[in-house]
Design a protein around this motif. Structure first.
Motif, PDB file in Angstrom:
ATOM      1  N   MET A  51      15.933  39.879  66.704  1.00  0.00           N
ATOM      2  CA  MET A  51      15.576  38.436  67.195  1.00  0.00           C
ATOM      3  C   MET A  51      15.598  37.743  65.731  1.00  0.00           C
ATOM      4  N   GLN A  52      15.239  38.327  64.720  1.00  0.00           N
ATOM      5  CA  GLN A  52      15.321  37.675  63.358  1.00  0.00           C
ATOM      6  C   GLN A  52      16.932  37.581  63.219  1.00  0.00           C
ATOM      7  N   LEU A  53      17.813  38.622  63.481  1.00  0.00           N
ATOM      8  CA  LEU A  53      19.133  38.350  63.091  1.00  0.00           C
ATOM      9  C   LEU A  53      19.786  37.401  63.972  1.00  0.00           C
ATOM     10  N   LEU A  54      19.388  37.248  65.106  1.00  0.00           N
ATOM     11  CA  LEU A  54      19.854  35.870  65.910  1.00  0.00           C
ATOM     12  C   LEU A  54      19.365  34.897  65.452  1.00  0.00           C
ATOM     13  N   ALA A  55      17.913  34.654  64.977  1.00  0.00           N
ATOM     14  CA  ALA A  55      17.226  33.349  64.570  1.00  0.00           C
ATOM     15  C   ALA A  55      18.072  33.113  63.223  1.00  0.00           C
ATOM     16  N   THR A  56      18.687  34.050  62.334  1.00  0.00           N
ATOM     17  CA  THR A  56      19.225  33.794  61.091  1.00  0.00           C
ATOM     18  C   THR A  56      20.533  33.276  61.169  1.00  0.00           C
ATOM     19  N   LYS A  57      21.172  33.786  62.430  1.00  0.00           N
ATOM     20  CA  LYS A  57      22.583  33.154  62.684  1.00  0.00           C
ATOM     21  C   LYS A  57      22.421  31.689  63.249  1.00  0.00           C
ATOM     22  N   ASP A  58      21.357  31.456  63.947  1.00  0.00           N
ATOM     23  CA  ASP A  58      21.253  30.049  64.361  1.00  0.00           C
ATOM     24  C   ASP A  58      21.079  29.290  63.467  1.00  0.00           C
ATOM     25  N   LEU A  85      21.165  20.993  78.380  1.00  0.00           N
ATOM     26  CA  LEU A  85      21.725  19.967  77.680  1.00  0.00           C
ATOM     27  C   LEU A  85      21.524  20.507  75.988  1.00  0.00           C
ATOM     28  N   LEU A  86      20.846  21.665  75.959  1.00  0.00           N
ATOM     29  CA  LEU A  86      20.549  21.910  74.451  1.00  0.00           C
ATOM     30  C   LEU A  86      21.113  23.226  74.277  1.00  0.00           C
ATOM     31  N   ASN A  87      22.006  23.781  75.075  1.00  0.00           N
ATOM     32  CA  ASN A  87      22.441  25.213  74.940  1.00  0.00           C
ATOM     33  C   ASN A  87      23.052  25.327  73.681  1.00  0.00           C
ATOM     34  N   ASN A  88      23.849  24.430  73.156  1.00  0.00           N
ATOM     35  CA  ASN A  88      24.439  24.262  71.546  1.00  0.00           C
ATOM     36  C   ASN A  88      23.616  24.210  70.651  1.00  0.00           C
ATOM     37  N   ARG A  89      22.288  23.713  70.912  1.00  0.00           N
ATOM     38  CA  ARG A  89      21.359  23.383  69.758  1.00  0.00           C
ATOM     39  C   ARG A  89      20.781  24.610  69.110  1.00  0.00           C
ATOM     40  N   ALA A  90      21.363  24.757  67.893  1.00  0.00           N
ATOM     41  CA  ALA A  90      21.040  25.944  67.295  1.00  0.00           C
ATOM     42  C   ALA A  90      19.471  26.141  67.107  1.00  0.00           C
ATOM     43  N   ASP A  91      18.889  24.964  66.477  1.00  0.00           N
ATOM     44  CA  ASP A  91      17.591  24.962  65.975  1.00  0.00           C
ATOM     45  C   ASP A  91      16.471  25.196  67.023  1.00  0.00           C
ATOM     46  N   VAL A  92      17.150  24.932  68.511  1.00  0.00           N
ATOM     47  CA  VAL A  92      16.193  25.273  69.556  1.00  0.00           C
ATOM     48  C   VAL A  92      16.235  26.536  69.843  1.00  0.00           C
ATOM     49  N   HIS A  93      17.410  27.191  69.724  1.00  0.00           N
ATOM     50  CA  HIS A  93      17.450  28.484  69.872  1.00  0.00           C
ATOM     51  C   HIS A  93      16.617  29.464  68.971  1.00  0.00           C
ATOM     52  N   TYR A  94      16.891  28.816  67.661  1.00  0.00           N
ATOM     53  CA  TYR A  94      16.263  29.579  66.588  1.00  0.00           C
ATOM     54  C   TYR A  94      14.743  29.533  66.718  1.00  0.00           C
ATOM     55  N   ALA A  95      14.079  28.318  67.153  1.00  0.00           N
ATOM     56  CA  ALA A  95      12.888  28.420  67.580  1.00  0.00           C
ATOM     57  C   ALA A  95      12.448  29.477  68.638  1.00  0.00           C
ATOM     58  N   GLU A  96      13.303  29.500  69.592  1.00  0.00           N
ATOM     59  CA  GLU A  96      12.999  30.615  70.745  1.00  0.00           C
ATOM     60  C   GLU A  96      13.129  31.840  70.167  1.00  0.00           C
ATOM     61  N   MET A  97      14.102  32.374  69.239  1.00  0.00           N
ATOM     62  CA  MET A  97      14.221  33.665  68.751  1.00  0.00           C
ATOM     63  C   MET A  97      13.048  33.924  67.763  1.00  0.00           C
ATOM     64  N   LYS A 142       0.299  34.056  65.732  1.00  0.00           N
ATOM     65  CA  LYS A 142       1.540  33.644  65.522  1.00  0.00           C
ATOM     66  C   LYS A 142       2.143  33.523  66.518  1.00  0.00           C
ATOM     67  N   TYR A 143       2.381  34.046  67.633  1.00  0.00           N
ATOM     68  CA  TYR A 143       3.029  34.024  68.930  1.00  0.00           C
ATOM     69  C   TYR A 143       2.707  32.518  69.495  1.00  0.00           C
ATOM     70  N   GLU A 144       1.509  32.363  69.435  1.00  0.00           N
ATOM     71  CA  GLU A 144       1.111  30.901  70.142  1.00  0.00           C
ATOM     72  C   GLU A 144       1.673  29.771  69.238  1.00  0.00           C
ATOM     73  N   GLN A 145       1.782  30.012  67.754  1.00  0.00           N
ATOM     74  CA  GLN A 145       2.180  28.972  67.019  1.00  0.00           C
ATOM     75  C   GLN A 145       3.590  28.970  67.363  1.00  0.00           C
ATOM     76  N   ALA A 146       4.452  30.097  67.442  1.00  0.00           N
ATOM     77  CA  ALA A 146       5.675  29.948  67.646  1.00  0.00           C
ATOM     78  C   ALA A 146       6.157  29.309  68.837  1.00  0.00           C
ATOM     79  N   PHE A 147       5.347  29.593  69.744  1.00  0.00           N
ATOM     80  CA  PHE A 147       5.470  28.839  71.395  1.00  0.00           C
ATOM     81  C   PHE A 147       5.451  27.448  71.029  1.00  0.00           C
ATOM     82  N   ASN A 148       4.397  26.822  70.343  1.00  0.00           N
ATOM     83  CA  ASN A 148       4.326  25.612  70.039  1.00  0.00           C
ATOM     84  C   ASN A 148       5.406  24.754  69.294  1.00  0.00           C
ATOM     85  N   ASN A 149       5.913  25.703  68.446  1.00  0.00           N
ATOM     86  CA  ASN A 149       7.067  25.024  67.754  1.00  0.00           C
ATOM     87  C   ASN A 149       8.160  25.008  68.429  1.00  0.00           C
ATOM     88  N   TRP A 150       8.525  25.925  69.376  1.00  0.00           N
ATOM     89  CA  TRP A 150       9.606  25.959  70.390  1.00  0.00           C
ATOM     90  C   TRP A 150       9.493  24.791  71.312  1.00  0.00           C
TER      91      TRP A 150
END
Length: 455
Positions: free
Chosen positions: A146-153, A273-285, A353-361
């Protein structure tokens, strides 16, 4: 059979679970650009949101600058290095499933009280394998994935920002070029007005020196604006040069009037609409990574099992010649007991940290929808303003012409009316160019808000 039962039991406890996207509030995230209350309800998700950057920005000189920026920009180069580093970290996590093998030969010469030396040697090869029965290594590996996917995002986000930044600076230069042309024309017009007022002051009764002075001041004011515009052009060229990875220099560019941008801005609906939005995908990863970190923290409540095997060729301290093979196997189990408080605390931190990550996403989704809404409403607003500016400029051009004629033929028109008419025209033309630029900037912003289009 025992291992299968244990695996089923641990799976029910959550140690082998895979990340699944939780529900996120994406209802009505994009407002309709025309209605003040309705949300966007467009089903076409294959139009502007999926256009590659070369189809959006068609100016050949802009395309050359973007390609140069993608090749030389240091931020993008560093992002690519981050991907390489995280990819190596993932390899390390995968290799943890394999046994570690160590070869450590030893040899000794021993002599007591001058007696003949005794030779001893051992040539051991040992292998140690951590049995991942409780999912610790698996969750670490998945977290690294997941970290690798987030870094690519993140790399994609940097790329999108560079493309948008270059386009914005390029269009800013085109706007400033056009404004300099307008001010140059107005400079000539105010100079002609000043000359005519000097002539009328010298040859006609009733024209005072104050009229000449006001016309002269208006002329200098226009020249001052031109100097300011030229300074801004130089600064924009320096900023754009830095963005494409070169020293500050003149930027080759086209004209504002010759630019062609897409007019079909259907944006899509919902989270698709946000399929191409890398920062949104980064937040989910990042959220998925935290999910597996929670799994790792849970696995620490269970024992770690290690199997170690050793094979050695040895003469057993000189007692056996020639040497013989010595084989041994050891299994060890370590169950944490007194570390229980630390493990519980570690699990609580991982969950937080998981809860924080969900809020960020969730915030990333809402923020992306807000940016799309702003870009759409900006495009529509500035399109409407541009039409009104055209009408306004046409009226003011006629007003300047009529006022100048009246000044020459009648004493009822004062110099203030002429100067005011020229000033109003200049401001209107500058505003018209700015609105054209803002309309183009809205297209750039929408391209960025939708994640940079198709890759």
């Amino acid at each position: 059979m025992v291992y299968m039962s244990a695996a089923l039991l641990l799976s029910s406890c959550g140690l082998y679970n895979k990340y699944e996207r939780p529900d996120v509030n994406a209802e009505g995230i994009v407002r309709d650009p025309v209605s003040l209350t309705d949300t966007l309800n467009v089903t076409d998700t294959t139009s502007f949101g999926n256009m590659p950057w070369r189809s959006v920005f068609t100016d050949p000189q802009l395309q050359a600058l973007i390609e140069q920026g993608l090749e030389n920009n240091p931020d993008l180069l560093n992002a690519a290095q981050n991907v390489k580093m995280v990819n190596e970290a993932l390899k390390i996590a995968k290799l943890a499933f394999l046994p570690s093998v160590v070869f450590s030969p030893q040899g000794t010469l021993t002599s007591f009280d001058g007696a003949a030396a005794t030779k001893s040697y051992t040539l051991p090869v040992s292998a140690s394998w951590n049995v991942d029965l409780f999912g610790n290594l698996l969750s670490v590996k998945r977290s690294a994935q997941m970290q690798l996917l987030a870094t690519k995002d993140y790399q994609t986000v940097v790329k999108c920002n560079i493309i948008s930044g270059i386009a914005n600076l390029y269009y800013t230069l085109l706007m400033l070029d056009r404004q300099v042309e307008i001010i140059t024309d107005m400079e000539q017009l105010t100079k002609e007005t000043w000359d005519k007022m000097k002539f009328m002051h010298e040859n006609r009764i009733g024209y005072r020196s104050t009229a000449v002075q006001s016309a002269e001041a208006a002329y200098y004011s226009v020249q001052s604006q031109k100097v300011d515009m030229l300074r801004q052009i130089r600064e924009m060229e320096n900023s754009l040069s830095l963005l494409v990875g070169q020293s500050g220099q003149t930027i080759r560019r086209g004209r504002l009037d010759n630019q062609s941008l897409p007019s079909s801005l259907a944006a899509g609906v919902g989270i698709q609409l946000l399929n191409n939005r890398a920062d949104v995908h980064y937040a989910e990863m990042s959220l998925a990574q935290c999910f597996y970190d929670v799994e790792t923290a849970r696995s620490r409540f269970y024992p770690s099992i290690t199997v170690t095997g050793t094979a050695a060729f040895t003469n057993n301290n000189g007692m056996v010649n020639p040497g013989k093979m010595l084989l041994s196997a050891v299994g060890s189990l370590v169950q944490p007991i007194f570390q229980h408080g630390q493990i519980v605390a570690g699990l609580k931190v991982a969950k937080a940290k998981y809860e924080q990550a969900f809020n960020n996403w969730q915030n990333a989704v809402l923020k992306a929808g807000n940016e799309v809404s702003n870009a759409l409403v900006g495009y529509n607003s500035y399109s409407e303003k541009s039409d009104l500016d055209t009408k306004r400029v046409n009226v003011l051009k006629q007003n300047v012409e009529d006022t100048r004629k009246l000044m020459e033929s009648s004493s009822n028109t004062t110099y203030l009316e002429v100067i005011s008419a020229q000033s109003n025209l200049l401001n209107a033309e500058i505003s018209q160019v700015q609105d054209q630029f803002y309309k183009m900037q809205s297209v750039v912003n929408l391209y960025q808000a939708l994640g940079g289009g198709a890759k």
